[in-house]
Write an enzyme that holds these catalytic residues in place. Structure first.
Site, PDB file in Angstrom:
ATOM      1  N   HIS B  81      34.316 -21.962  -4.828  1.00 39.18           N
ATOM      2  CA  HIS B  81      33.878 -22.197  -3.281  1.00 39.18           C
ATOM      3  C   HIS B  81      34.457 -21.584  -2.336  1.00 39.18           C
ATOM      4  O   HIS B  81      33.775 -21.211  -1.088  1.00 39.18           O
ATOM      5  CB  HIS B  81      34.931 -24.041  -2.892  1.00 39.18           C
ATOM      6  CG  HIS B  81      34.696 -23.580  -1.070  1.00 39.18           C
ATOM      7  ND1 HIS B  81      33.693 -24.429  -0.512  1.00 39.18           N
ATOM      8  CD2 HIS B  81      35.531 -24.235  -0.281  1.00 39.18           C
ATOM      9  CE1 HIS B  81      33.701 -24.795   0.797  1.00 39.18           C
ATOM     10  NE2 HIS B  81      35.456 -23.866   0.743  1.00 39.18           N
ATOM     11  N   SER B 175      25.968  -4.976  -0.925  1.00 39.46           N
ATOM     12  CA  SER B 175      25.777  -5.556   0.651  1.00 39.46           C
ATOM     13  C   SER B 175      25.853  -3.875   1.216  1.00 39.46           C
ATOM     14  O   SER B 175      25.186  -3.791   1.996  1.00 39.46           O
ATOM     15  CB  SER B 175      27.346  -5.978   0.450  1.00 39.46           C
ATOM     16  OG  SER B 175      27.032  -7.668   0.587  1.00 39.46           O
ATOM     17  N   GLU B 260      36.169  -7.529   6.084  1.00 41.95           N
ATOM     18  CA  GLU B 260      35.215  -8.908   5.925  1.00 41.95           C
ATOM     19  C   GLU B 260      35.462 -10.292   6.339  1.00 41.95           C
ATOM     20  O   GLU B 260      34.130 -10.305   6.831  1.00 41.95           O
ATOM     21  CB  GLU B 260      35.452  -9.664   4.229  1.00 41.95           C
ATOM     22  CG  GLU B 260      34.830 -10.253   3.571  1.00 41.95           C
ATOM     23  CD  GLU B 260      33.452  -9.950   3.105  1.00 41.95           C
ATOM     24  OE1 GLU B 260      33.185  -8.322   3.162  1.00 41.95           O
ATOM     25  OE2 GLU B 260      32.875 -10.724   3.453  1.00 41.95           O
ATOM     26  N   TYR B 262      35.612  -9.644   9.848  1.00 43.03           N
ATOM     27  CA  TYR B 262      34.931  -9.981  11.323  1.00 43.03           C
ATOM     28  C   TYR B 262      33.034  -9.784  10.877  1.00 43.03           C
ATOM     29  O   TYR B 262      32.381  -9.412  11.227  1.00 43.03           O
ATOM     30  CB  TYR B 262      35.681  -8.745  10.923  1.00 43.03           C
ATOM     31  CG  TYR B 262      36.663  -8.400  11.852  1.00 43.03           C
ATOM     32  CD1 TYR B 262      36.503  -9.398  13.596  1.00 43.03           C
ATOM     33  CD2 TYR B 262      38.233  -8.524  11.632  1.00 43.03           C
ATOM     34  CE1 TYR B 262      38.442  -9.728  13.748  1.00 43.03           C
ATOM     35  CE2 TYR B 262      38.877  -9.159  11.911  1.00 43.03           C
ATOM     36  CZ  TYR B 262      38.993  -9.990  13.136  1.00 43.03           C
ATOM     37  OH  TYR B 262      40.686  -9.835  13.257  1.00 43.03           O
ATOM     38  N   HIS B 307      49.213  -8.113   7.676  1.00 45.94           N
ATOM     39  CA  HIS B 307      49.670  -9.478   7.910  1.00 45.94           C
ATOM     40  C   HIS B 307      48.829 -10.662   7.006  1.00 45.94           C
ATOM     41  O   HIS B 307      49.420 -11.509   7.682  1.00 45.94           O
ATOM     42  CB  HIS B 307      49.217  -9.757   9.695  1.00 45.94           C
ATOM     43  CG  HIS B 307      47.274  -9.806   9.922  1.00 45.94           C
ATOM     44  ND1 HIS B 307      46.480  -9.475  10.824  1.00 45.94           N
ATOM     45  CD2 HIS B 307      46.751 -10.417   8.362  1.00 45.94           C
ATOM     46  CE1 HIS B 307      45.369 -10.172  10.840  1.00 45.94           C
ATOM     47  NE2 HIS B 307      45.664 -10.649   9.477  1.00 45.94           N
ATOM     48  N   HIS B 308      47.845 -10.097   6.352  1.00 46.47           N
ATOM     49  CA  HIS B 308      48.075 -11.773   5.405  1.00 46.47           C
ATOM     50  C   HIS B 308      49.164 -11.269   4.019  1.00 46.47           C
ATOM     51  O   HIS B 308      49.144 -12.268   3.206  1.00 46.47           O
ATOM     52  CB  HIS B 308      46.306 -11.346   4.569  1.00 46.47           C
ATOM     53  CG  HIS B 308      45.113 -11.618   5.363  1.00 46.47           C
ATOM     54  ND1 HIS B 308      44.362 -12.209   5.026  1.00 46.47           N
ATOM     55  CD2 HIS B 308      44.917 -10.278   5.941  1.00 46.47           C
ATOM     56  CE1 HIS B 308      44.069 -12.052   6.340  1.00 46.47           C
ATOM     57  NE2 HIS B 308      43.902 -11.195   6.701  1.00 46.47           N
ATOM     58  N   THR B 333      38.802  -9.644  21.766  1.00 47.45           N
ATOM     59  CA  THR B 333      38.420 -10.935  20.971  1.00 47.45           C
ATOM     60  C   THR B 333      37.929 -11.574  22.478  1.00 47.45           C
ATOM     61  O   THR B 333      37.471 -12.942  23.514  1.00 47.45           O
ATOM     62  CB  THR B 333      39.223 -11.602  20.649  1.00 47.45           C
ATOM     63  OG1 THR B 333      39.507 -10.617  18.972  1.00 47.45           O
ATOM     64  CG2 THR B 333      38.457 -12.629  19.377  1.00 47.45           C
ATOM     65  N   LYS B 336      35.784 -10.722  24.562  1.00 49.44           N
ATOM     66  CA  LYS B 336      34.364 -11.467  24.338  1.00 49.44           C
ATOM     67  C   LYS B 336      34.264 -13.520  25.342  1.00 49.44           C
ATOM     68  O   LYS B 336      33.383 -13.559  25.624  1.00 49.44           O
ATOM     69  CB  LYS B 336      34.181 -11.536  23.298  1.00 49.44           C
ATOM     70  CG  LYS B 336      34.308  -9.865  22.647  1.00 49.44           C
ATOM     71  CD  LYS B 336      33.583 -10.181  21.575  1.00 49.44           C
ATOM     72  CE  LYS B 336      31.967 -10.124  21.634  1.00 49.44           C
ATOM     73  NZ  LYS B 336      30.954  -8.756  20.990  1.00 49.44           N
ATOM     74  N   ARG B 455      48.667 -25.093   0.375  1.00 49.09           N
ATOM     75  CA  ARG B 455      47.299 -24.696   0.379  1.00 49.09           C
ATOM     76  C   ARG B 455      47.342 -24.828  -1.649  1.00 49.09           C
ATOM     77  O   ARG B 455      48.535 -23.969  -2.231  1.00 49.09           O
ATOM     78  CB  ARG B 455      46.529 -23.765   0.573  1.00 49.09           C
ATOM     79  CG  ARG B 455      47.350 -22.431   0.750  1.00 49.09           C
ATOM     80  CD  ARG B 455      46.874 -20.902   1.302  1.00 49.09           C
ATOM     81  NE  ARG B 455      44.685 -21.309   0.958  1.00 49.09           N
ATOM     82  CZ  ARG B 455      44.237 -19.457   1.437  1.00 49.09           C
ATOM     83  NH1 ARG B 455      45.286 -17.969   1.423  1.00 49.09           N
ATOM     84  NH2 ARG B 455      43.617 -19.733   1.203  1.00 49.09           N
TER      85      ARG B 455
END
Lengths: 376, 530
Positions: B81, B175, B260, B262, B307-308, B333, B336, B455
């Site tokens: 998925h 890509s 990725e 972003y 940060h992951h 951000t 924007k 998760r």
């Protein structure tokens, strides 16, 4: 709907509601927890949440105001402005200051979390697929902690208990008000040891040791789960920490040591085939069945069958080697480090005689002892 | 999807009047509009495939206990998925939009390298054929999550992992070629007078995205090659027993993985920056600062990857650096979001389907940003990490972010592409059902995550049951609604009302100077730029 149906309707609704209540309360926020660190993380979480809420109200407020009051259908005439350096500078600077005000308490909390010095008790935590091993480094006590929820509950054949999936056969036991240092590692893949009430989550990484600590303030039972995807039964390796008073902890420790001594004596006992077989069946279901399945058929090709396999029906020495040393490059673990000689002998005897593997072989604890000595 | 009109205004020596006929047209085409169309259809097919897997996941999680699939297959579903949605649905959809719109927005006749453009598309179906076929291999499909952490994805992986590696390589090649093409087109094929600071924001955001792609796809290729070496050639990059380090995998992966995310949102920023001014009938507020904000976000995306990984046991100073750098992203951000809101302020707003999706984008993406800010706080992240709170966060930035951004763009430009107007009532229905379904599916995940649900688990403790059931109902609603979108697009192509060249009265840009649908070849002579 006819009036006469009313009692039926009420019955239906109340059944539905009752179903809901079986599922327990609706947890929706972080627990405040039972340590100083967990409380300061909770405060940090709530502070930042409320700052976000306020910013959200301001930003979305302007948006909804525009959507409601500046609609073309209300005859709004569009303005033409499209630049304003001053306002751009302001809305770059203000968020920056807000961020600084968040970073200060976050940094303070983080420094506290990282202070693992001067512990009272050191416990080594090792993640295995799919169970935890706890070793009390100063006290020569170590044991595995497995999920204890019955398979029938998971398969929906029996009603689920209160602590469904969050219960283990042997919890980690610790005293309250002592600084406990965890040395966390793993035996196979990466796991992550997490108990929300302690606000401790640290990855268990094979080949490396991570440190974390806690000081629990209230006696109680605190539950958590593995938090890093670690394969098939990732969802089935819970953590239970039981915090006791200092005396209760000492009593537990003594009992634990005595039980371990008794285990060691079993090695020299003379075993009958039946004793080995029935002990082996228990060991198998606890340690092997997750991969090789209770019926011994496995999930090929990752988890091969034992039923009818060459190893389980051929030369016993090879069978012992596989169980004791594992198989490099596969999910088969080296159980020599995990199980006692008695348990390994029992489980091999079981495997060689169950599911039609009727070899009649009997492997006794001394066989394993000899195997280990020969290997050295 | 595009209706085709021969443009007979060409000079006599121009032999390329229109497309070839039949199936080979699509195989051999080098036309940016055809290739854009194929990208969009392919991406929608993948969106439905990945969506189907999400439905399997949500069905299993509808109630506690194991009902429908076993844990092994559940892990294959979560893995595929994620991979299919990221690499098969979102990224190709943006490339499809870029193919269609970038040449038309900058006054170029086509993409700079049309043959390579054909290749970058046609690699994709094969890459995904290989990936999905692994479901039918012995040992099953990849089952280690879309982040495929070693050693679960190396020593402990099913044999199909080798096919997964090949497939990731192919996606990467596709890509990179697409990105090179977009950069070359934007830098070289702008019509005279189309200076960089006159380019529409969609072009700007795609230019920056393309640079991100070129920077990080090779990193992904590197990390899967290291896995391949570990699995088949006896190296130990990620095996501590041989002197390697499993955490190295995570560093390399997230050095790709954070830019990725972003890549999956910046082009949506661009589309929304075109749509909100159109339906506010007011120029975009702060064009220049929008360009700089996008560039800052892209730069910051390279220095926040860890940060992951706040729980892997980094040193304190490492945690602090990545925490501060991550928090900084909130500044550009925020700029924007403030600019979009100010664009709407004192406009004359109407709420056609593209605008509805764009407004939902701004609101819900901002909510995803808030949870992102919370996740940036390292000590709090110890509680959020790898829980459903994270799942809620990234679905809030990807579904109403990337996907709603794509939908907004498609509804906005569909009349241009097909020459037909879509059915507004059906479009709004699609929006509202998606909006309700999406929030119902993902909002409760914040709650179960905070309450302690990890998760990637096929079964859960009883206190999570109520919210999971609501999530599943929302997911089914959202999933089913996407079939309505398929119907809307087909209906538009077959019998939509004729669309004018301008389509939207407030729209600005070169694409609206062309007829709807545009001729097969456009801007063979460069347009005049005011």
């Amino acid at each position: 709907m006819l009036l006469g149906d009313k009692p039926k309707l009420i019955a239906a609704v109340s059944t539905l509601l009752a179903c809901g209540s079986v599922y327990g309360e609706w947890g929706y926020n972080l627990p405040q927890g039972v340590t100083e660190v967990s409380r300061s993380i909770y405060d940090l979480h709530m502070t930042i949440f409320w700052i976000c809420v306020v910013i959200g109200i301001v930003v979305f407020g302007v948006m909804f105001w525009s959507m409601l009051m500046h609609r073309k259908s209300l005859g709004a005439k569009p303005a033409a402005f499209h630049e304003n350096t001053l306002i751009e500078v302001i809305w770059t600077a203000i968020p920056f200051l807000i961020l600084v005000s968040m970073a200060v308490p976050a940094t303070q909390t983080l420094i506290k979390v990282y202070d693992t010095k001067e512990s009272d008790i050191d416990i080594q935590i090792t993640g295995y697929q799919w169970k935890w091993h706890y070793k009390y480094l100063a006290d020569d006590v170590g044991f595995f902690s497995n999920l204890s929820t019955p398979k029938a509950e998971i398969a929906n054949e029996e009603p689920k208990g209160d602590h469904y999936l969050l219960e283990v056969d042997e919890p980690m036991v610790v005293p309250v008000n002592k600084k406990i240092r965890f040395l966390i590692t793993a035996n196979d893949v990466i796991h992550s040891w997490w108990v929300p009430d302690l606000a401790v989550k640290k990855d268990a990484i094979p080949g490396f040791i991570n440190e974390a600590w806690t000081k629990i303030e209230e006696p109680g039972i605190y539950r958590g789960q593995c938090a890093e995807l670690c394969g098939k039964d990732h969802g089935f390796m819970p953590i239970v920490v039981e915090a006791k008073s200092e005396e209760d902890y000492q009593t537990w420790l003594v009992a634990k040591k005595e039980a371990a001594a008794k285990e060691r004596e079993l090695r020299d006992k003379v075993w009958t085939q039946e004793e080995l077989y029935s002990r082996g069946e228990k060991i198998y279901n606890k340690n092997c069945a997750a991969c090789h399945q209770p019926n011994g058929e496995g999930v090929p090709p990752v988890f091969p069958a034992i039923k009818g396999s060459e190893i389980a029906t051929g030369e016993p020495q090879k069978h012992i080697a596989v169980v004791v040393n594992g198989v490099q490059g596969t999910a088969m673990q080296a159980f020599g480090k995990q199980l006692s000689e008695v348990d390994i002998a029992a489980v091999i005897t079981y495997q060689r005689n169950a599911w039609g593997n009727n070899t009649g072989d009997q492997v006794v604890p001394m066989d394993i002892v000899k195997f280990n000595e020969a290997g050295q | 999807m595009s209706a085709v009109i021969d443009d007979h205004t060409h000079t006599a020596d121009d032999h390329h009047h229109g497309p070839a006929k039949g199936f080979m047209r699509w195989v051999l085409t080098t036309n940016h509009k055809d290739i854009g169309t194929m990208y969009l259809w392919f991406s929608f097919a993948m969106f439905l495939t990945g969506g189907l897997m999400a439905m399997v996941i949500r069905s299993e999680l509808f109630q506690p206990g194991l009902q429908i699939v076993d844990p092994e297959f559940f892990n294959q579903m979560t893995t595929l998925h994620g991979l299919i949605m990221v690499f098969g649905a979102v990224m190709p959809a943006f490339v499809g939009l870029a193919n269609w719109m970038v040449p038309m927005m900058i006054g170029a006749p086509d993409m700079a390298m049309p043959r390579m453009n054909n290749w970058s598309f046609w690699i994709l179906p094969f890459a995904f054929f290989i990936l999905i076929s692994s479901l039918f291999m012995e040992g099953g499909a990849p089952n280690f999550g879309w982040t495929f952490y070693a050693p679960l994805s190396t020593t402990y992986a099913p044999p199909s992992v080798t096919f997964f590696i090949l497939s990731v390589h192919m996606m990467g090649i596709s890509s990179i070629m697409g990105a090179i093409n977009i950069i070359a087109t934007i830098l070289n094929l702008r019509a005279p007078g189309m200076t960089m600071m006159k380019m529409p924001l969609f072009v700007w955001t795609w230019l920056i995205t393309a640079f991100l792609l070129i920077a990080v796809m090779p990193v992904l290729a590197g990390v899967v090659t290291m896995m391949l070496m570990d699995i088949h050639f006896g190296t130990s990059f990620f095996n501590a027993g041989g002197g390697g380090d499993p955490v190295l995998f995570q560093h390399v992966f997230w050095f790709f993985g954070h830019p990725e995310v972003y890549i999956m949102i910046l082009p949506a920023f661009g589309a929304v920056s075109a749509i909100i001014p159109t339906f506010s009938r007011k120029p975009l507020f702060g064009y220049t600062s929008m360009v700089y904000a996008t560039a800052s976000i892209a730069f910051l995306s390279f220095i926040v990857w860890a940060h992951h990984m706040f729980t892997v046991g980094m040193p304190l100073t490492g945690e602090l650096f990545f925490m501060y750098a991550t928090m900084l992203i909130a500044v550009p951000t925020g700029v924007k979001v403030f600019n979009w809101v100010t664009t709407m302020y004192r406009g004359a707003l109407t709420f056609e389907t593209p605008m509805l999706f764009a407004i939902a984008f701004v609101i819900l993406f901002t909510i995803g940003g808030f949870s992102g800010l919370m996740l940036a706080i390292a000590p709090s992240d110890f509680q959020y990490h790898d829980t459903y709170f994270v799942v809620a966060h990234f679905h809030y930035v990807l579904v109403p972010g990337a996907i709603f951004g794509i939908y907004a763009g498609i509804y906005y430009w569909l009349p241009k592409w097909t020459g037909h107007m879509y059915d507004e009532l059906l479009g709004k229905t699609h929006f509202w059902l998606s909006f309700i379904g999406m929030n119902l599916a993902f909002f409760p995940m914040h709650f179960v995550g905070l309450a302690g649900m990890p998760r990637r688990i096929p079964d859960y403790a009883l206190q999570f049951a109520n919210f999971n059931m609501i999530s599943s109902v929302g997911a089914f609603l959202f999933g089913a609604t996407q079939l309505l979108f398929l119907f809307i697009v087909i209906k538009t192509i077959i019998n939509g009302k004729k669309a004018s060249a301008q389509v939207w009265d407030g729209a600005e840009g070169l694409e609206w100077t062309l007829p709807s649908p545009p001729p097969y070849h456009t801007f063979s002579t460069p347009p005049d730029i005011k």
